[in-house]
Design an enzyme around this catalytic site. Structure first.
Site, PDB file in Angstrom:
ATOM      1  N   GLY A 199      -8.732  10.720  12.638  1.00  0.00           N
ATOM      2  CA  GLY A 199      -9.811  10.491  14.001  1.00  0.00           C
ATOM      3  C   GLY A 199      -9.875   9.208  14.236  1.00  0.00           C
ATOM      4  O   GLY A 199     -10.317   9.535  15.252  1.00  0.00           O
ATOM      5  N   GLU A 200      -8.670   8.529  14.553  1.00  0.00           N
ATOM      6  CA  GLU A 200      -8.011   7.600  15.455  1.00  0.00           C
ATOM      7  C   GLU A 200      -7.860   8.222  16.328  1.00  0.00           C
ATOM      8  O   GLU A 200      -7.546   7.567  17.718  1.00  0.00           O
ATOM      9  CB  GLU A 200      -7.027   6.275  15.121  1.00  0.00           C
ATOM     10  CG  GLU A 200      -8.370   5.249  13.924  1.00  0.00           C
ATOM     11  CD  GLU A 200      -7.519   4.716  13.033  1.00  0.00           C
ATOM     12  OE1 GLU A 200      -6.669   3.843  13.911  1.00  0.00           O
ATOM     13  OE2 GLU A 200      -7.730   4.158  12.602  1.00  0.00           O
ATOM     14  N   HIS A 238     -13.230   8.821   7.746  1.00  0.00           N
ATOM     15  CA  HIS A 238     -11.710   8.574   7.189  1.00  0.00           C
ATOM     16  C   HIS A 238     -11.201   9.742   7.432  1.00  0.00           C
ATOM     17  O   HIS A 238     -11.504  11.056   6.945  1.00  0.00           O
ATOM     18  CB  HIS A 238     -11.968   7.798   6.186  1.00  0.00           C
ATOM     19  CG  HIS A 238     -10.168   7.453   5.359  1.00  0.00           C
ATOM     20  ND1 HIS A 238      -9.661   6.492   5.940  1.00  0.00           N
ATOM     21  CD2 HIS A 238      -9.493   8.129   6.097  1.00  0.00           C
ATOM     22  CE1 HIS A 238      -8.487   6.299   5.207  1.00  0.00           C
ATOM     23  NE2 HIS A 238      -8.400   7.637   5.110  1.00  0.00           N
ATOM     24  N   ASP A 273       0.340  18.949   9.245  1.00  0.00           N
ATOM     25  CA  ASP A 273       0.647  18.031  10.242  1.00  0.00           C
ATOM     26  C   ASP A 273      -0.801  18.551  11.723  1.00  0.00           C
ATOM     27  O   ASP A 273      -0.669  19.164  11.888  1.00  0.00           O
ATOM     28  CB  ASP A 273       1.240  17.281  10.732  1.00  0.00           C
ATOM     29  CG  ASP A 273       1.834  16.155  11.404  1.00  0.00           C
ATOM     30  OD1 ASP A 273       1.002  16.623  12.165  1.00  0.00           O
ATOM     31  OD2 ASP A 273       2.442  15.700  11.430  1.00  0.00           O
ATOM     32  N   MET A 274      -1.980  17.401  11.493  1.00  0.00           N
ATOM     33  CA  MET A 274      -2.487  18.449  12.865  1.00  0.00           C
ATOM     34  C   MET A 274      -1.723  17.933  13.988  1.00  0.00           C
ATOM     35  O   MET A 274      -2.331  19.195  14.903  1.00  0.00           O
ATOM     36  CB  MET A 274      -4.158  17.174  12.839  1.00  0.00           C
ATOM     37  CG  MET A 274      -4.907  18.210  13.497  1.00  0.00           C
ATOM     38  SD  MET A 274      -5.817  19.438  13.400  1.00  0.00           S
ATOM     39  CE  MET A 274      -6.797  19.045  12.516  1.00  0.00           C
ATOM     40  N   ARG A 275      -1.383  17.756  14.089  1.00  0.00           N
ATOM     41  CA  ARG A 275      -0.426  17.053  15.533  1.00  0.00           C
ATOM     42  C   ARG A 275       0.406  18.366  15.940  1.00  0.00           C
ATOM     43  O   ARG A 275      -0.108  19.135  17.410  1.00  0.00           O
ATOM     44  CB  ARG A 275       0.416  16.030  15.450  1.00  0.00           C
ATOM     45  CG  ARG A 275       0.314  14.726  15.894  1.00  0.00           C
ATOM     46  CD  ARG A 275       0.508  13.630  15.809  1.00  0.00           C
ATOM     47  NE  ARG A 275       1.088  14.108  14.015  1.00  0.00           N
ATOM     48  CZ  ARG A 275       2.206  12.981  13.415  1.00  0.00           C
ATOM     49  NH1 ARG A 275       2.805  11.661  14.563  1.00  0.00           N
ATOM     50  NH2 ARG A 275       2.447  12.492  12.412  1.00  0.00           N
ATOM     51  N   HIS A 277     -11.194   6.186  -0.993  1.00  0.00           N
ATOM     52  CA  HIS A 277     -10.873   5.325   0.605  1.00  0.00           C
ATOM     53  C   HIS A 277     -11.568   4.270   0.547  1.00  0.00           C
ATOM     54  O   HIS A 277     -11.862   4.010   1.545  1.00  0.00           O
ATOM     55  CB  HIS A 277     -10.981   6.594   1.402  1.00  0.00           C
ATOM     56  CG  HIS A 277     -10.291   7.552   1.653  1.00  0.00           C
ATOM     57  ND1 HIS A 277     -10.563   8.531   1.739  1.00  0.00           N
ATOM     58  CD2 HIS A 277      -8.635   7.946   1.368  1.00  0.00           C
ATOM     59  CE1 HIS A 277      -9.084   9.901   1.436  1.00  0.00           C
ATOM     60  NE2 HIS A 277      -7.933   8.939   1.964  1.00  0.00           N
ATOM     61  N   ASN A 330       1.144  -1.312   0.382  1.00  0.00           N
ATOM     62  CA  ASN A 330       0.144   0.604   0.113  1.00  0.00           C
ATOM     63  C   ASN A 330       0.852   1.138   0.079  1.00  0.00           C
ATOM     64  O   ASN A 330       1.494   1.588   1.457  1.00  0.00           O
ATOM     65  CB  ASN A 330      -0.929  -0.234   1.691  1.00  0.00           C
ATOM     66  CG  ASN A 330      -1.690   1.167   1.098  1.00  0.00           C
ATOM     67  OD1 ASN A 330      -2.038   2.284   0.511  1.00  0.00           O
ATOM     68  ND2 ASN A 330      -2.535   0.860   2.406  1.00  0.00           N
ATOM     69  N   GLU A 372      -6.620  -1.302   5.646  1.00  0.00           N
ATOM     70  CA  GLU A 372      -6.802  -1.340   4.457  1.00  0.00           C
ATOM     71  C   GLU A 372      -5.915  -2.553   3.534  1.00  0.00           C
ATOM     72  O   GLU A 372      -5.947  -3.027   2.816  1.00  0.00           O
ATOM     73  CB  GLU A 372      -5.755   0.169   3.562  1.00  0.00           C
ATOM     74  CG  GLU A 372      -6.771   1.148   3.561  1.00  0.00           C
ATOM     75  CD  GLU A 372      -6.204   2.591   3.072  1.00  0.00           C
ATOM     76  OE1 GLU A 372      -6.752   3.239   2.885  1.00  0.00           O
ATOM     77  OE2 GLU A 372      -4.910   2.337   3.652  1.00  0.00           O
ATOM     78  N   ARG A 380      -3.248  -1.494  -3.211  1.00  0.00           N
ATOM     79  CA  ARG A 380      -4.402  -1.042  -3.262  1.00  0.00           C
ATOM     80  C   ARG A 380      -3.856  -0.305  -4.009  1.00  0.00           C
ATOM     81  O   ARG A 380      -2.922   0.447  -4.337  1.00  0.00           O
ATOM     82  CB  ARG A 380      -4.171  -0.655  -1.807  1.00  0.00           C
ATOM     83  CG  ARG A 380      -4.768   0.723  -1.823  1.00  0.00           C
ATOM     84  CD  ARG A 380      -4.560   1.926  -0.691  1.00  0.00           C
ATOM     85  NE  ARG A 380      -5.097   3.109  -0.822  1.00  0.00           N
ATOM     86  CZ  ARG A 380      -4.457   3.755  -0.798  1.00  0.00           C
ATOM     87  NH1 ARG A 380      -3.408   4.448  -0.344  1.00  0.00           N
ATOM     88  NH2 ARG A 380      -5.595   5.410  -0.625  1.00  0.00           N
ATOM     89  N   SER A 384      -3.820  12.574   6.287  1.00  0.00           N
ATOM     90  CA  SER A 384      -3.428  13.608   5.389  1.00  0.00           C
ATOM     91  C   SER A 384      -3.969  13.573   4.140  1.00  0.00           C
ATOM     92  O   SER A 384      -4.587  14.909   4.096  1.00  0.00           O
ATOM     93  CB  SER A 384      -2.056  12.684   5.223  1.00  0.00           C
ATOM     94  OG  SER A 384      -2.385  11.758   5.027  1.00  0.00           O
ATOM     95  N   LYS A 387       2.848   1.102   3.272  1.00  0.00           N
ATOM     96  CA  LYS A 387       3.016   0.048   3.991  1.00  0.00           C
ATOM     97  C   LYS A 387       2.889  -1.131   3.410  1.00  0.00           C
ATOM     98  O   LYS A 387       2.686  -1.431   2.613  1.00  0.00           O
ATOM     99  CB  LYS A 387       1.411   0.578   4.669  1.00  0.00           C
ATOM    100  CG  LYS A 387       1.547   2.188   5.333  1.00  0.00           C
ATOM    101  CD  LYS A 387      -0.194   2.516   5.218  1.00  0.00           C
ATOM    102  CE  LYS A 387      -0.469   3.636   6.008  1.00  0.00           C
ATOM    103  NZ  LYS A 387      -2.029   4.229   6.054  1.00  0.00           N
ATOM    104  N   ARG A 426      -4.166  19.414   0.770  1.00  0.00           N
ATOM    105  CA  ARG A 426      -4.557  19.769  -0.407  1.00  0.00           C
ATOM    106  C   ARG A 426      -6.462  20.644   0.173  1.00  0.00           C
ATOM    107  O   ARG A 426      -6.407  20.442   1.242  1.00  0.00           O
ATOM    108  CB  ARG A 426      -5.576  17.870  -0.909  1.00  0.00           C
ATOM    109  CG  ARG A 426      -4.589  17.262  -1.611  1.00  0.00           C
ATOM    110  CD  ARG A 426      -4.964  16.015  -2.121  1.00  0.00           C
ATOM    111  NE  ARG A 426      -4.771  15.047  -0.678  1.00  0.00           N
ATOM    112  CZ  ARG A 426      -5.135  13.937  -1.150  1.00  0.00           C
ATOM    113  NH1 ARG A 426      -5.770  12.911  -1.213  1.00  0.00           N
ATOM    114  NH2 ARG A 426      -4.735  12.445   0.190  1.00  0.00           N
TER     115      ARG A 426
END
Length: 407
Positions: free
Chosen positions: A328-329, A206, A281-283, A179, A9, A377, A91, A209, A16, A239
């Protein structure tokens, strides 16, 4: 003996991989990923049983997807897994309208998929490069593609077409959705939990990024936020998400941007990065006190909340809300903000369950059950390989005009 399935993937900055035994239940033998291909790449892997996890730096310089694949192959060789692989599942982000099930990746299929590259410029080339690498390394193994667009192919026509001349629609300018392998895995988990009804009227978010949402009825896709391309819908890491087409015309006609400049702007310089001016990056944004970081987070939540309303309308109500993927996780603060924004629909999130990463995070009196379910996935691809035959591509079932592939 070939009794294992290798799943690959690939993305723009990561690769991955997973190896499963090819039997009922798909026991996991090895799973991992190589992250940060653009600088300081690292390999992380976990094996079944009590074997220690592997965390290995791959140098300070950027590496390409071929070098990342070589590192994965080396690890598989060290674990004596290469000889066991009979099928490799890939994938593939874009399957167009004709690739709607797991398909043998022979030369005609690969040629057809390569023609879809302009519609998924970030991912498709990388996906197909990995297929070529795997075919060279494992010529005895069957190379099979599973497609992110396939899950959404059952949506009604009104959820796929745009308000453009019918000739363009028939040529392939339609909403595909993406997705899908992630959504397929979540639908399977919902069926395990609720039975065939799969949580009834469910919205799955989902959020990574790349980010999208899907409205499902009994586990089938009804509507989704991504459309013709992976640019559509929610604001993402880099994006833009949904954009007034007039902006594109302005940028082309008045600002005189070239097509290449426009691609770079919309795919790589927009989204959370563009709004914040700091990071995609959300973090990083959550940890920042910069007001533009706060505005980027607020816009992300606002757009998600708007889409929840739209998707609930397509479903005629809402029974289940699921968060999955990286944000989300792993971002309870974002989940909580979204829950507040969707409170009018009966969403109520329990603060303590949410912060403690429980699977069910809704309040006991919430009209909508809210869950956090990790996506997988790789297992979704392996499940498709195990449960269904892998036919050769039969050729186009629809007209895909050349102009479609260059728009």
């Amino acid at each position: 003996m070939t009794d294992a399935i290798l799943i690959l993937n690939g993305g723009s900055s990561s690769l991955k991989f997973a190896v499963f035994e090819e039997r009922d239940g798909l026991p996991l033998l090895l799973r991992g990923h190589i992250a940060s291909l653009g600088g300081h790449p690292q390999l992380h892997a976990e094996a079944a049983g009590d074997r220690p996890e592997i965390l290995k730096g791959l140098g300070e310089k950027p590496i390409d997807i071929g070098e990342a694949f070589t590192s994965v192959v080396s690890l598989l060789g060290d674990r004596d897994l290469l000889r066991r692989i009979g099928r490799v599942g890939h994938r593939i982000v874009h399957g167009g309208r004709d690739f709607t099930q797991a398909t043998l990746l022979d030369a005609p299929a690969l040629d057809a998929l390569a023609r879809l590259e302009p519609m998924a410029p970030i991912h498709q080339r990388i996906n197909l490069e990995i297929v070529a690498l795997a075919a060279d390394l494992l010529p005895q193994a069957m190379q099979v593609g599973c497609f992110d667009t396939a899950f959404h192919s059952t949506r009604p026509s009104r959820a796929k077409i745009y308000g453009i001349p019918r000739a363009m629609t028939e040529a392939g300018i339609v909403s595909y959705g993406f997705h899908g392998l992630s959504y397929s895995h979540i639908a399977s988990r919902l069926r395990n939990r609720y039975g065939a009804g799969a949580g009834g009227r469910a919205i799955v978010a989902h959020l990574g990024s790349g980010a999208s949402m899907c409205a499902m009825s009994a586990g089938a896709s009804i509507a989704t936020t991504m459309g013709f391309s992976t640019l559509d819908g929610l604001i993402m890491s880099t994006r833009c998400g949904a954009l007034d087409p007039g902006i594109i015309l302005h940028l082309l006609q008045d600002r005189k941007l070239s097509a290449d400049e426009l691609v770079t702007l919309l795919y790589d310089q927009s989204g959370l990065l563009g709004v914040s001016g700091i990071s995609g990056d959300m973090r990083t944004l959550i940890g920042s006190d910069d007001p533009f970081a706060t505005e980027a987070i607020d816009l992300f939540v606002y757009r998600i909340a708007r889409e929840i309303g739209s998707l609930a309308a397509a479903l005629g109500g809402l029974d289940t809300l699921v968060f999955t993927a990286g944000i989300g996780e792993n971002a309870p603060a974002i989940r909580e903000k979204i829950g507040v924004a969707a409170g009018w629909l009966g969403v109520g999130i329990d603060h303590h369950r949410n912060r403690n990463a429980k699977e069910i995070i809704s309040l006991t009196n919430s009209r909508v059950e809210v869950l956090v379910i990790p996506t997988d996935e790789e297992r979704a691809v392996a499940s498709q390989l195990l449960s269904a035959p892998t036919p050769s591509w039969a050729g186009p079932q629809h007209s895909i005009a050349e102009e479609t592939l260059t728009c």
